[in-house]
Motif scaffolding. Structure first.
Motif, short mmCIF file in Angstrom:
data_model
loop_
_atom_site.label_atom_id
_atom_site.label_comp_id
_atom_site.label_asym_id
_atom_site.label_seq_id
_atom_site.Cartn_x
_atom_site.Cartn_y
_atom_site.Cartn_z
N ALA A 1 0.84 -1.20 0.00
CA ALA A 1 0.00 0.00 0.00
C ALA A 1 0.87 1.25 0.00
CB ALA A 1 -0.93 -0.01 1.21
N GLU A 2 1.96 1.22 0.76
CA GLU A 2 2.86 2.38 0.78
C GLU A 2 3.50 2.57 -0.59
OE1 GLU A 2 6.71 4.06 3.22
OE2 GLU A 2 6.79 2.18 2.11
N HIS A 3 3.90 1.48 -1.25
CA HIS A 3 4.47 1.59 -2.60
C HIS A 3 3.48 2.26 -3.55
CE1 HIS A 3 7.84 -0.55 -1.24
NE2 HIS A 3 7.56 -1.78 -1.66
N ILE A 4 2.22 1.88 -3.43
CA ILE A 4 1.20 2.47 -4.31
C ILE A 4 1.03 3.96 -4.01
CG2 ILE A 4 -1.27 2.46 -4.86
CD1 ILE A 4 -1.19 -0.60 -4.37
N CYS A 5 0.99 4.31 -2.72
CA CYS A 5 0.86 5.73 -2.35
C CYS A 5 2.05 6.54 -2.87
CB CYS A 5 0.75 5.86 -0.84
SG CYS A 5 -0.85 5.34 -0.17
N GLN A 6 3.23 5.95 -2.82
CA GLN A 6 4.41 6.63 -3.34
C GLN A 6 4.31 6.83 -4.85
OE1 GLN A 6 8.08 4.85 -2.12
NE2 GLN A 6 9.33 6.54 -2.87
N ALA A 7 3.80 5.81 -5.55
CA ALA A 7 3.63 5.92 -7.00
C ALA A 7 2.61 7.01 -7.35
CB ALA A 7 3.17 4.58 -7.58
N ILE A 8 1.54 7.09 -6.56
CA ILE A 8 0.53 8.13 -6.79
C ILE A 8 1.16 9.51 -6.61
CG2 ILE A 8 -1.60 9.15 -5.89
CD1 ILE A 8 -2.45 6.29 -5.11
N THR A 9 1.96 9.65 -5.55
CA THR A 9 2.59 10.94 -5.25
C THR A 9 3.56 11.36 -6.34
OG1 THR A 9 2.42 10.47 -2.87
CG2 THR A 9 3.98 12.18 -3.54
N GLU A 10 4.36 10.40 -6.80
CA GLU A 10 5.43 10.74 -7.74
C GLU A 10 4.94 10.93 -9.17
OE1 GLU A 10 8.32 7.67 -7.19
OE2 GLU A 10 9.02 8.48 -5.27
N THR A 11 3.72 10.52 -9.46
CA THR A 11 3.18 10.70 -10.82
C THR A 11 1.95 11.61 -10.83
OG1 THR A 11 1.84 8.67 -10.61
CG2 THR A 11 4.04 8.45 -11.60
N PRO B 1 -4.54 3.45 -25.90
CA PRO B 1 -5.23 4.16 -26.98
C PRO B 1 -4.24 5.05 -27.74
CG PRO B 1 -5.68 5.19 -24.86
CD PRO B 1 -4.94 3.92 -24.57
N GLU B 2 -4.64 5.47 -28.92
CA GLU B 2 -3.75 6.31 -29.73
C GLU B 2 -3.54 7.67 -29.09
OE1 GLU B 2 -5.20 6.52 -33.69
OE2 GLU B 2 -4.95 4.38 -34.09
N SER B 3 -4.53 8.14 -28.35
CA SER B 3 -4.39 9.42 -27.65
C SER B 3 -4.89 9.24 -26.21
CB SER B 3 -5.20 10.52 -28.35
OG SER B 3 -6.58 10.19 -28.35
N GLY B 4 -4.36 10.04 -25.31
CA GLY B 4 -4.78 9.96 -23.91
C GLY B 4 -4.28 8.73 -23.20
N ALA B 5 -3.11 8.21 -23.62
CA ALA B 5 -2.59 6.98 -23.03
C ALA B 5 -1.85 7.23 -21.73
CB ALA B 5 -1.65 6.29 -24.02
N GLY B 6 -1.57 8.50 -21.41
CA GLY B 6 -0.77 8.79 -20.22
C GLY B 6 0.71 8.72 -20.52
N THR B 7 1.51 9.27 -19.64
CA THR B 7 2.96 9.27 -19.85
C THR B 7 3.53 7.87 -19.66
OG1 THR B 7 3.46 9.73 -17.53
CG2 THR B 7 3.08 11.64 -18.97
N PRO B 8 4.66 7.57 -20.29
CA PRO B 8 5.29 6.26 -20.10
C PRO B 8 5.60 5.97 -18.63
CG PRO B 8 6.25 7.37 -21.99
CD PRO B 8 5.36 8.37 -21.32
N GLU B 9 6.04 6.99 -17.90
CA GLU B 9 6.35 6.81 -16.47
C GLU B 9 5.11 6.39 -15.70
OE1 GLU B 9 8.24 6.94 -12.68
OE2 GLU B 9 8.99 6.71 -14.72
N TRP B 10 3.99 7.08 -15.98
CA TRP B 10 2.76 6.73 -15.26
C TRP B 10 2.29 5.32 -15.62
CZ3 TRP B 10 -2.23 5.38 -16.73
CH2 TRP B 10 -3.14 5.26 -15.66
N ARG B 11 2.39 4.95 -16.88
CA ARG B 11 1.95 3.62 -17.29
C ARG B 11 2.82 2.53 -16.64
NH1 ARG B 11 -1.86 3.68 -21.01
NH2 ARG B 11 -1.56 1.49 -21.53
N MET B 12 4.12 2.82 -16.51
CA MET B 12 4.99 1.86 -15.84
C MET B 12 4.58 1.71 -14.37
SD MET B 12 9.10 2.07 -15.17
CE MET B 12 8.86 3.31 -13.88
N ARG B 13 4.29 2.83 -13.71
CA ARG B 13 3.85 2.77 -12.31
C ARG B 13 2.48 2.09 -12.21
NH1 ARG B 13 6.56 5.85 -8.53
NH2 ARG B 13 8.66 6.27 -9.30
N ALA B 14 1.63 2.32 -13.21
CA ALA B 14 0.31 1.69 -13.20
C ALA B 14 0.45 0.17 -13.24
CB ALA B 14 -0.52 2.19 -14.38
N ALA B 15 1.40 -0.32 -14.05
CA ALA B 15 1.61 -1.77 -14.13
C ALA B 15 2.04 -2.33 -12.77
CB ALA B 15 2.67 -2.07 -15.19
#
Length: 231
Positions: free
Chosen positions: A98-108, A172-186
């Motif tokens: 849970a802390e890792h997730i909160c950190q990912a939310i904060t950093e992105t 999607p072709e547009s609105g996919a989010g930044t690569p950093e955010w998608r990596m954190r999302a995974a």
């Protein structure tokens, strides 16, 4: 008198474990709230709690060992101590995730997000939080009937996990989010799937505590192995 003292110590041990579980549940609540409201400040407030959870977990595990060495508990008490140690492990690991997730939310927080993927992750977070909370409630109330139903709730997490991975793999072709955010999302998707698993395992510990089913299963597997080797 010695038995009464030992029982009081066991009760205190379980109370400490449940208290730790409730605090981790609080972190999960804030995690979901941060996702719902895109509130990085709420997420940031939970960054750093992992060290506290680990320290408390270590104290509980030490107390478990001390009780076993000092009191020479009978089989039923040993099962409770074993469950307390395993429950503590599931709780601390969930707090770490849970802390890792909160950190990912904060950093992105300032990154562009994929709305569909974010919605799937948020729903997954709500479900994982609910499973963990239910698992803890089940252990506290010793309600093994509810424990057997937790797997159905975990199936929903598995479906959301597959949906999120598909969205990550096919942006999607547009609105996919930044690569950093998608990596954190995974990573968040993986962490949430594990939190839900910990909740289910807590329910499974309740069944073991009340019925000893896991021991019976292990013995059956052992006997079957011997028969197969003889053949």
């Amino acid at each position: 008198m010695a038995r009464e003292t030992f029982q009081s110590e066991l009760d205190g041990l379980i109370s400490d474990v449940i208290s730790l579980g409730r605090d981790v549940t609080g972190t999960l609540e804030k995690m979901v709230g941060a996702m719902d409201g895109c509130n990085a400040e709420v997420a940031a407030s939970e960054v750093g709690v992992d060290s506290s959870y680990k320290a408390r977990g270590q104290r509980i595990e030490s107390e478990c060992m001390i009780l076993q060495l000092r009191q020479a508990p009978v089989a039923r008490d040993l099962r409770l101590i074993y469950c307390a140690m395993n429950l503590t492990n599931h709780i601390v690991r969930s707090g770490t995730l849970a802390e890792h997730i909160c950190q990912a939310i904060t950093e992105t927080a300032d990154h562009d997000h994929d709305d569909d993927l974010e919605e799937a992750i948020t729903e997954m977070a709500r479900t994982a939080r609910n499973i963990f909370r239910q698992g803890l409630d089940i252990f506290e109330s010793r309600d093994i009937d509810r424990a057997r139903d937790l797997q159905a709730a975990d199936d929903k997490v598995d479906l959301l996990y597959s949906e999120a991975l598909n969205l990550i793999a096919n942006p999607p072709e547009s609105g996919a989010g930044t690569p950093e955010w998608r990596m954190r999302a995974a990573l968040m998707v993986h962490y949430l799937e594990r939190i839900a698993d910990h909740g289910v395992d807590i329910g499974g510990l309740t069944v073991f505590l009340i019925t000893g089913e896991r021991i019976q299963d292990a013995m059956e597997q052992y006997m079957n192995r011997d028969l197969q080797e003889d053949e």
